[in-house]
Structure formats: structure tokens, C-alpha cells
Design an enzyme around this catalytic site. Structure first.
Site, mmCIF file in Angstrom:
data_model
loop_
_atom_site.group_PDB
_atom_site.id
_atom_site.type_symbol
_atom_site.label_atom_id
_atom_site.label_comp_id
_atom_site.label_asym_id
_atom_site.label_seq_id
_atom_site.Cartn_x
_atom_site.Cartn_y
_atom_site.Cartn_z
ATOM 1 N N CYS A 229 0.907 -1.321 -0.002
ATOM 2 C CA CYS A 229 -0.116 -0.157 -0.061
ATOM 3 C C CYS A 229 0.905 1.385 0.157
ATOM 4 C CB CYS A 229 -1.040 -0.154 1.060
ATOM 5 S SG CYS A 229 -0.428 -0.405 2.727
ATOM 6 N N TYR A 230 1.781 1.062 0.732
ATOM 7 C CA TYR A 230 2.670 2.700 0.892
ATOM 8 C C TYR A 230 3.445 2.671 -0.306
ATOM 9 C CZ TYR A 230 2.321 3.643 5.995
ATOM 10 O OH TYR A 230 1.864 3.832 7.151
#
Length: 284
Positions: free
Chosen positions: A94-95
């Protein structure tokens, strides 16, 4: 307990999503691949190309490093053709999705140099469903904290992909924060900028044919991506310092995980890329 993948279990399968913990996911995926079943792996097991780097950051030996080279990094907007032809796709973290989409246009075109700083903030669902002291309501509510200050597991993933885009190593600082909300990621990225770059228009041109990346005229907010598969990107120049600032925003459970996995599956199976991603239920 290790998951046993049998021929009967594989019968009739075209594609499998694996969202098991790291190492366990690879152990489940490899027998599927041996049965010529396509796989989208949502764990970190096939994202990193070097087995020793995987071991360094995840603390386990990879079950079969021979698959690392075959795996396609499934950031769809940047690897669309390779994803379409792949049988094994490593769904990005996600990051990294927020950081790489924010920085790729500038890195690829050589607009920025020197140190790159990525300052990211995530809701609590980014930590998964396992309980820990730092994810209890009384610890998170009305509180903001930095974590993994000495290095987050997603750092080598971001570095690997930006190095490939730049065709040389980039000097990256990556810092993460936990904020008191359920879902969402907001990343603020900073880097020295070459003079005379029309940043906003160039970002719009770069992502013009990508339905799920929108270049915004105002800084995005996490509620704008709640429950959808969009990554909102806002590039701006600090004229005092000639520094590029790029803010990106996404839902860590959709574009940062399951939504991107479906986007990859659609391409792997020859479906329209946006199929089933325009109306999503929200939980939690």
C-alpha cells in the site's frame, strides 16, 4: 499448518488470489504455478527481486527464489503490458503504491535529483487484523505516532522500483506514521527539482490514459479515496526552494491491496481493466 495444494483443488481454477502471511503465501502459490494456474500474490513474497533482501527485511528464507525473476510487479499503471502476459503477479504494498505513483513521472524523466523524502501516514487497517498494543483503540484514538523509524519493510520495495525507473540508485528516506482513522494513506513526497519544469501538466500527460490515477488541482484528502480504487496525485513546486512536492492519496485496502489485485486479474484474464471496480462495498 502448511496449506496442501492438490490436483483436485486446482481443477477448474483459472486464477488464485493469495493473501496469506509472507512465506506461507509463497508456499501456497508455487504448487499452483506448477499446475499452470495464474496467481496474484498480495503478500510481499514475490515483490523483491533479490532473495537476500527479502530475508533481510522479512526475517525468513524465501521458499523458492527461482520465481522472483518471473514475478511481475503489479503496479498496473506502470507495468500494464507485462501484467497482461504474466502468470505470477506480485501485488504491490500500500505504501509503495502511493509513493511510486507519486514519484515515477519525475524520476523517470530526470526532473528531480538528490535526496527524495517520502513521508507517509496510514490508517490502522494497514496493520492488518492481528492485535497489538499500538492498534488498540485507546492507544490510537486522538494520537499520531511515527513507527519503523529505522526502516519500514516497504522501503526496499519503493527503492527497487524507483531505481529501475531512474536506471540508477536513488537516495530515498521513507518514514511512516499511524494516524487515528480506519483506512487511507496520505503520502507527501519531496525532492529538489530541475528548473523550468511545468510539473502539473506533465503529470497529467503522464497519467492521461490511466483511469485510476487522477492528477488533482488541489491537495487530495483521504475521504476522497475511501472505498474506491483511485490514487489521487497532486504535484506542486515550492518556488522558494525549487523543490517538488507531490501529495498522493489512496485507500490502503482498495488501490493499496484488493482493488489493485482485481485490476491486475482483469488484465491477466483479458477482461476490461476497470471491470467490477466502479462500485465497491466498504468494510471496515
Amino acid at each position: 499448518m502448511k496449506l496442501e495444494i492438490t490436483a483436485d483443488l486446482c481443477d477448474g481454477l483459472d486464477l488464485v488470489f493469495s493473501a496469506l502471511p509472507h512465506k506461507a503465501s509463497a508456499e501456497a502459490c508455487i504448487p499452483l504455478l506448477e499446475q499452470n494456474i495464474k496467481v496474484v500474490d498480495i503478500s510481499a513474497d514475490f515483490r523483491l527481486k533479490q532473495a537476500d533482501v527479502y530475508t533481510q527485511w522479512y526475517g525468513v528464507e524465501h521458499p523458492d527464489p527461482t520465481y522472483l525473476e518471473e514475478a511481475v510487479y503489479g503496479l498496473t499503471e506502470l507495468n500494464r503490458d507485462a501484467v497482461s502476459d504474466a502468470r505470477l503477479v506480485a501485488n504491490p504494498g500500500c505504501y509503495p503504491t502511493s509513493a511510486i505513483l507519486a514519484l515515477t513521472p519525475a524520476v523517470q524523466n530526470g526532473w528531480i535529483g538528490g535526496d527524495i523524502i517520502v513521508d507517509s501516514k496510514s490508517g490502522v487497517s494497514g496493520a492488518g487484523r492481528s492485535l497489538s498494543m499500538t492498534t488498540h483503540f485507546s492507544e490510537v484514538n486522538e494520537n499520531v505516532m511515527a513507527y519503523s523509524v529505522n526502516g519500514h519493510r516497504h522501503l526496499p520495495e519503493i527503492s527497487q522500483e524507483l531505481d529501475a525507473v531512474a536506471d540508477q540508485p536513488v537516495n530515498l528516506t521513507f518514514l511512516t506514521h499511524l494516524i487515528p482513522m480506519t483506512r487511507g494513506i496520505l503520502s507527501s513526497c519531496y525532492a529538489p527539482l530541475r528548473p523550468d519544469i511545468r510539473v502539473r501538466q506533465m503529470y497529467k500527460d503522464f497519467y492521461a490514459d490511466n483511469a485510476f490515477v487522477q492528477v488533482t488541482d488541489t491537495p487530495p484528502q483521504t475521504k476522497q479515496t475511501l472505498g474506491n480504487n483511485y490514487c489521487l496525485v497532486h504535484p506542486v513546486v515550492d518556488s522558494r526552494t525549487n523543490r517538488l512536492i507531490v501529495i498522493s492519496c489512496l485507500d490502503n485496502l482498495v488501490k493499496g491491496a484488493a482493488g489493485q489485485a482485481v485490476q491486475n486479474m482483469n488484465l491477466m484474464c483479458g477482461f476490461p481493466e476497470a471491470m467490477s471496480l466502479d462500485a465497491l462495498a466498504v468494510y471496515p
